[in-house]
Motif scaffolding. Structure first.
Motif, PDB file in Angstrom:
ATOM      1  N   GLN A 194       0.818  -1.203   0.000  1.00  0.00           N
ATOM      2  CA  GLN A 194       0.000   0.000   0.000  1.00  0.00           C
ATOM      3  C   GLN A 194       0.859   1.264   0.000  1.00  0.00           C
ATOM      4  N   ASP A 195       0.486   2.261  -0.794  1.00  0.00           N
ATOM      5  CA  ASP A 195       1.122   3.570  -0.763  1.00  0.00           C
ATOM      6  C   ASP A 195       0.637   4.287   0.499  1.00  0.00           C
ATOM      7  N   LEU A 196       1.520   4.452   1.461  1.00  0.00           N
ATOM      8  CA  LEU A 196       1.124   5.029   2.743  1.00  0.00           C
ATOM      9  C   LEU A 196       0.765   6.498   2.626  1.00  0.00           C
ATOM     10  N   ASN A 197       1.233   7.163   1.585  1.00  0.00           N
ATOM     11  CA  ASN A 197       0.844   8.552   1.390  1.00  0.00           C
ATOM     12  C   ASN A 197      -0.649   8.681   1.095  1.00  0.00           C
ATOM     13  N   GLU A 198      -1.265   7.603   0.640  1.00  0.00           N
ATOM     14  CA  GLU A 198      -2.703   7.596   0.435  1.00  0.00           C
ATOM     15  C   GLU A 198      -3.438   7.316   1.745  1.00  0.00           C
ATOM     16  N   THR A 199      -3.025   6.289   2.453  1.00  0.00           N
ATOM     17  CA  THR A 199      -3.804   5.826   3.611  1.00  0.00           C
ATOM     18  C   THR A 199      -3.548   6.622   4.883  1.00  0.00           C
ATOM     19  N   LYS A 200      -2.479   7.396   4.934  1.00  0.00           N
ATOM     20  CA  LYS A 200      -2.168   8.089   6.186  1.00  0.00           C
ATOM     21  C   LYS A 200      -3.214   9.138   6.550  1.00  0.00           C
ATOM     22  N   THR A 201      -4.025   9.580   5.582  1.00  0.00           N
ATOM     23  CA  THR A 201      -5.027  10.619   5.857  1.00  0.00           C
ATOM     24  C   THR A 201      -6.433  10.050   6.032  1.00  0.00           C
ATOM     25  N   PHE A 202      -6.571   8.730   6.029  1.00  0.00           N
ATOM     26  CA  PHE A 202      -7.903   8.128   6.091  1.00  0.00           C
ATOM     27  C   PHE A 202      -8.575   8.390   7.435  1.00  0.00           C
ATOM     28  N   ASP A 203      -9.895   8.520   7.390  1.00  0.00           N
ATOM     29  CA  ASP A 203     -10.718   8.434   8.589  1.00  0.00           C
ATOM     30  C   ASP A 203     -11.465   7.100   8.526  1.00  0.00           C
ATOM     31  N   PRO A 204     -12.252   6.724   9.528  1.00  0.00           N
ATOM     32  CA  PRO A 204     -12.912   5.421   9.495  1.00  0.00           C
ATOM     33  C   PRO A 204     -13.789   5.196   8.270  1.00  0.00           C
ATOM     34  N   ASP A 205     -14.495   6.235   7.791  1.00  0.00           N
ATOM     35  CA  ASP A 205     -15.353   6.062   6.619  1.00  0.00           C
ATOM     36  C   ASP A 205     -14.534   5.766   5.373  1.00  0.00           C
ATOM     37  N   ARG A 206     -13.431   6.497   5.198  1.00  0.00           N
ATOM     38  CA  ARG A 206     -12.588   6.252   4.017  1.00  0.00           C
ATOM     39  C   ARG A 206     -11.895   4.899   4.129  1.00  0.00           C
ATOM     40  N   ALA A 207     -11.561   4.476   5.325  1.00  0.00           N
ATOM     41  CA  ALA A 207     -10.952   3.161   5.505  1.00  0.00           C
ATOM     42  C   ALA A 207     -11.918   2.059   5.085  1.00  0.00           C
ATOM     43  N   GLU A 208     -13.205   2.231   5.377  1.00  0.00           N
ATOM     44  CA  GLU A 208     -14.192   1.239   4.953  1.00  0.00           C
ATOM     45  C   GLU A 208     -14.304   1.199   3.429  1.00  0.00           C
ATOM     46  N   LEU A 209     -14.293   2.368   2.783  1.00  0.00           N
ATOM     47  CA  LEU A 209     -14.318   2.403   1.318  1.00  0.00           C
ATOM     48  C   LEU A 209     -13.071   1.746   0.741  1.00  0.00           C
ATOM     49  N   TRP A 210     -11.956   1.912   1.410  1.00  0.00           N
ATOM     50  CA  TRP A 210     -10.687   1.310   0.984  1.00  0.00           C
ATOM     51  C   TRP A 210     -10.794  -0.214   0.976  1.00  0.00           C
ATOM     52  N   ARG A 257     -14.545  -3.960   9.961  1.00  0.00           N
ATOM     53  CA  ARG A 257     -14.659  -3.768  11.413  1.00  0.00           C
ATOM     54  C   ARG A 257     -13.323  -3.298  12.008  1.00  0.00           C
ATOM     55  N   ASN A 258     -12.240  -3.971  11.643  1.00  0.00           N
ATOM     56  CA  ASN A 258     -10.943  -3.664  12.240  1.00  0.00           C
ATOM     57  C   ASN A 258     -10.389  -2.326  11.760  1.00  0.00           C
ATOM     58  N   GLN A 259     -10.539  -2.022  10.471  1.00  0.00           N
ATOM     59  CA  GLN A 259     -10.003  -0.761   9.968  1.00  0.00           C
ATOM     60  C   GLN A 259     -10.781   0.430  10.517  1.00  0.00           C
ATOM     61  N   ARG A 260     -12.088   0.291  10.662  1.00  0.00           N
ATOM     62  CA  ARG A 260     -12.850   1.387  11.265  1.00  0.00           C
ATOM     63  C   ARG A 260     -12.368   1.644  12.697  1.00  0.00           C
ATOM     64  N   GLU A 261     -12.164   0.573  13.458  1.00  0.00           N
ATOM     65  CA  GLU A 261     -11.695   0.758  14.838  1.00  0.00           C
ATOM     66  C   GLU A 261     -10.284   1.338  14.871  1.00  0.00           C
ATOM     67  N   ALA A 262      -9.392   0.788  14.034  1.00  0.00           N
ATOM     68  CA  ALA A 262      -8.000   1.250  14.040  1.00  0.00           C
ATOM     69  C   ALA A 262      -7.904   2.723  13.651  1.00  0.00           C
ATOM     70  N   TYR A 263      -8.557   3.093  12.557  1.00  0.00           N
ATOM     71  CA  TYR A 263      -8.462   4.486  12.109  1.00  0.00           C
ATOM     72  C   TYR A 263      -9.181   5.426  13.059  1.00  0.00           C
ATOM     73  N   GLY A 264     -10.173   4.919  13.786  1.00  0.00           N
ATOM     74  CA  GLY A 264     -10.831   5.740  14.790  1.00  0.00           C
ATOM     75  C   GLY A 264      -9.920   6.125  15.938  1.00  0.00           C
ATOM     76  N   THR A 265      -8.900   5.309  16.211  1.00  0.00           N
ATOM     77  CA  THR A 265      -7.958   5.614  17.290  1.00  0.00           C
ATOM     78  C   THR A 265      -6.859   6.577  16.859  1.00  0.00           C
ATOM     79  N   GLY A 266      -6.641   6.725  15.557  1.00  0.00           N
ATOM     80  CA  GLY A 266      -5.559   7.573  15.065  1.00  0.00           C
ATOM     81  C   GLY A 266      -4.212   6.876  14.995  1.00  0.00           C
ATOM     82  N   GLU A 267      -4.123   5.624  15.470  1.00  0.00           N
ATOM     83  CA  GLU A 267      -2.825   4.933  15.476  1.00  0.00           C
ATOM     84  C   GLU A 267      -2.233   4.742  14.089  1.00  0.00           C
TER      85      GLU A 267
END
Length: 259
Positions: free
Chosen positions: A66-82, A230-240
């Protein structure tokens, strides 16, 4: 004009598709995922094409993941679309009626490792490295562990997922994750020769065999996608993930500056 992110060529009945972002080691972003789905759709619809070789541009990597420059700005909604974008690509690969040979020309990490494992047969060279290092950049893994467990069992899957370590070609071949290891300059010729051999097989039997492999792994595939959402929404919700990716990218920039 933006260069295509997937290069397309043919050799007889073989379609050759190349991941084309060599400046970032063919790291995935949304446009490249979408282009690969389109390219696979076109091959599937063409009766003159009977098999596929997938490789990466350049000589350093099949894909860095994965290109981290794309995913580093995701929020939980965008992570689900991902996750939905990956579902479309993975489902397209899994539903192919035509055999897919993966020509590994260097590193296959993270989601590129997963795509390689979704191929039917993998050919590499002694310099290939493969693995699931997503944990190191703060990404929780679900699709990777699913396909690894199908192929190498739970104990090895836990090792590779939790440590994030990369395997060399010999270890990957010993596990059955690389089918054949040849000299670096022979990877593409060997992949093309194998793809031509597979293209000559009876197409109905090929389609039915591949469909059966999909059937027996479908429940696990759907389960891992649900877990991914489920996991990406939780992970991105924490900001980690964002914090870990920024740290990872900063460390990589420092290494390049000191090289």
């Amino acid at each position: 004009m933006t260069a295509p992110f997937i290069l397309r060529a043919t050799q007889g009945a073989v379609a050759v598709l190349t991941l084309n972002r060599p400046e970032v080691l063919n790291a995935w972003h949304a446009p490249m995922r979408a282009e690969l789905v389109q390219a696979l759709d076109a091959v599937e619809a063409d009766p003159d094409l009977r098999s596929i070789v997938l490789t990466g541009a350049g000589d350093r990597a099949f894909g860095a993941g994965q290109d981290l420059n794309e995913t580093k700005t995701f929020d939980p909604d965008r992570a689900e679309l991902w996750i939905g974008e990956w579902e479309r690509l993975y489902d397209r690969i899994r539903s192919l009626s035509k055999p897919l040979v993966v020509a590994l020309n260097g590193t296959a990490a993270g989601s590129a490792f997963q795509v390689a494992l979704l191929g039917d047969i993998r050919i590499g060279h002694p310099g290939v490295t493969m693995g699931q290092p997503e944990i190191n950049s703060g990404i929780a893994s679900t699709t990777g562990p699913w396909i690894m467990r199908e192929m190498i069992g739970l104990a090895r899957t836990i090792d590779l997922t939790l440590t994030g370590r990369m395997m060399d070609a010999a270890e990957a071949q010993g596990m059955g994750l690389i089918n054949r290891v040849v000299a670096k300059e022979e990877v593409m010729p060997a992949a093309l020769a194998l793809a031509a051999e597979l293209a000559a097989k009876p197409p109905v039997a090929m389609r039915l065999n591949k469909a059966r492999f999909r059937e027996v792994t479908e429940a696990g595939f759907r389960d891992c996608l649900a877990a991914g959402v489920r996991n990406q929404r939780e992970a991105y919700g924490t900001g980690e993930p964002a914090r870990m990716m920024e740290q990872f990218l900063a460390e990589r920039a420092r290494r390049k500056a000191n090289a």
